[in-house]
Design a protein around this motif. Structure first.
Motif, short mmCIF file in Angstrom:
data_model
loop_
_atom_site.label_atom_id
_atom_site.label_comp_id
_atom_site.label_asym_id
_atom_site.label_seq_id
_atom_site.Cartn_x
_atom_site.Cartn_y
_atom_site.Cartn_z
N PRO A 1 30.65 18.20 -4.10
CA PRO A 1 31.93 18.84 -4.42
C PRO A 1 33.10 18.03 -3.88
O PRO A 1 33.02 17.45 -2.79
CB PRO A 1 31.82 20.20 -3.74
CG PRO A 1 30.77 20.03 -2.68
CD PRO A 1 29.81 19.04 -3.23
N THR A 2 34.17 18.00 -4.62
CA THR A 2 35.36 17.26 -4.22
C THR A 2 36.10 18.01 -3.12
O THR A 2 36.33 19.21 -3.23
CB THR A 2 36.29 17.05 -5.43
OG1 THR A 2 35.56 16.40 -6.48
CG2 THR A 2 37.50 16.22 -5.04
N ALA A 3 36.45 17.28 -2.05
CA ALA A 3 37.19 17.91 -0.95
C ALA A 3 38.61 18.23 -1.39
O ALA A 3 39.25 17.43 -2.07
CB ALA A 3 37.21 16.97 0.26
N GLU A 4 39.07 19.40 -1.01
CA GLU A 4 40.41 19.84 -1.39
C GLU A 4 41.22 20.13 -0.13
O GLU A 4 40.73 20.77 0.80
CB GLU A 4 40.35 21.08 -2.27
CG GLU A 4 39.67 20.86 -3.61
CD GLU A 4 39.70 22.11 -4.47
OE1 GLU A 4 40.32 23.10 -4.04
OE2 GLU A 4 39.10 22.10 -5.56
N ALA A 5 42.45 19.65 -0.11
CA ALA A 5 43.34 19.93 1.01
C ALA A 5 43.80 21.38 0.94
O ALA A 5 43.87 21.97 -0.14
CB ALA A 5 44.54 18.99 0.97
N PRO A 6 44.08 22.01 2.11
CA PRO A 6 44.55 23.40 2.07
C PRO A 6 45.89 23.52 1.35
O PRO A 6 46.73 22.62 1.40
CB PRO A 6 44.70 23.75 3.56
CG PRO A 6 44.82 22.44 4.26
CD PRO A 6 44.00 21.48 3.47
#
Length: 250
Positions: free
Chosen positions: A36-41
């Motif tokens: 899964p692609t990391a997402e910033a808050p």
């Protein structure tokens, strides 16, 4: 002579390779699937102005000197916990107003305490000792039963010796279900207004504030809560039921 990490890794990997070869495994790399692609808050309401005043603090956030009590050799084991509580409660009511009925009743009960504690007359419970600050010396943890008819049924206080001075490093009151010590932390379980749940607060030593702070405060499922009964298997919908055939005579 100690083996290097590389040599030790080779010794551990070799039997695994031989075992895999005996099983006919080619030993090639295998994909573990997509990552899964990391997402910033995502920040909500970035233009929200800062608050005009701080929120109400949960318990004490600063250490408070307790005057009038000597600690021989800095050893809290040599001090009567009842003497400590009397001096502290008299000079430092903490979260209670001196005109409050709960404070007056608790102070009156404390006045009846002799050198003993944890009896019907004295509201001070048996003391516990644990190094909370990490300095290698035992600190003192006490509980004070509050007057009946009040939502908070227990006042919990902790004391340390700071620069040869007896100092209160923690004070809080709540409808307490249980208290635990884990390492340098004090864990307090309290009643929640939500059925089947309880509050769990972890108090930890903060070296900058020189006091215990509620570093974790969460609401969790109570271990004594009744388990939810499994729902019954739903019956098939009416449209799924077989229709009567034309030969049924209907």
């Amino acid at each position: 002579m100690h083996r290097s990490r590389l040599a030790l890794a080779a010794v551990l990997v070799l039997p695994a390779v031989l075992l895999a070869g005996g099983c006919g495994d080619p030993g090639g790399l295998r994909g573990a699937g997509s990552t899964p692609t990391a997402e910033a808050p995502t920040r909500l309401w970035p233009k929200l102005p800062p608050p005009s005043a701080p929120a109400e603090d949960y318990g004490t956030i600063e250490s408070v000197p307790v005057k009038g009590v000597d600690v021989p050799g800095g050893d809290l084991h040599k001090v009567n916990p009842v003497t400590v509580v009397k001096a502290d409660f008299d000079k430092n009511p903490g979260m209670y107003d001196r005109s409050d009925a709960v404070y007056k009743q608790t102070a009156a009960q404390l006045a009846k305490c002799g050198t003993a504690h944890a009896d019907d007359e004295c509201p001070v419970l048996n003391a516990y000792y644990r190094d909370l600050t990490g300095d290698g010396e035992d600190d003192l943890i006490v509980g004070i039963r509050l007057a009946k008819g009040h939502a908070e049924n227990l006042d919990i206080r902790a004391y340390a010796v700071e620069k040869r001075q007896l100092t209160q490093i923690m004070e809080m009151g709540d409808a307490v279900l249980g208290v635990e010590l884990a390492g340098h932390e004090v864990i307090v379980r309290a009643v929640s207004g939500m059925a089947g749940y309880e509050y769990r607060t972890v108090w930890s030593w903060d070296s900058h504030q020189k006091s215990m702070l509620p570093t974790t405060d969460e609401i969790v499922r109570s271990p004594n809560a009744p388990k939810r009964k499994p729902s019954r298997k739903p019956e098939p919908a009416a449209s799924a039921r077989p229709l009567p055939s034309a030969s049924s005579g209907r």
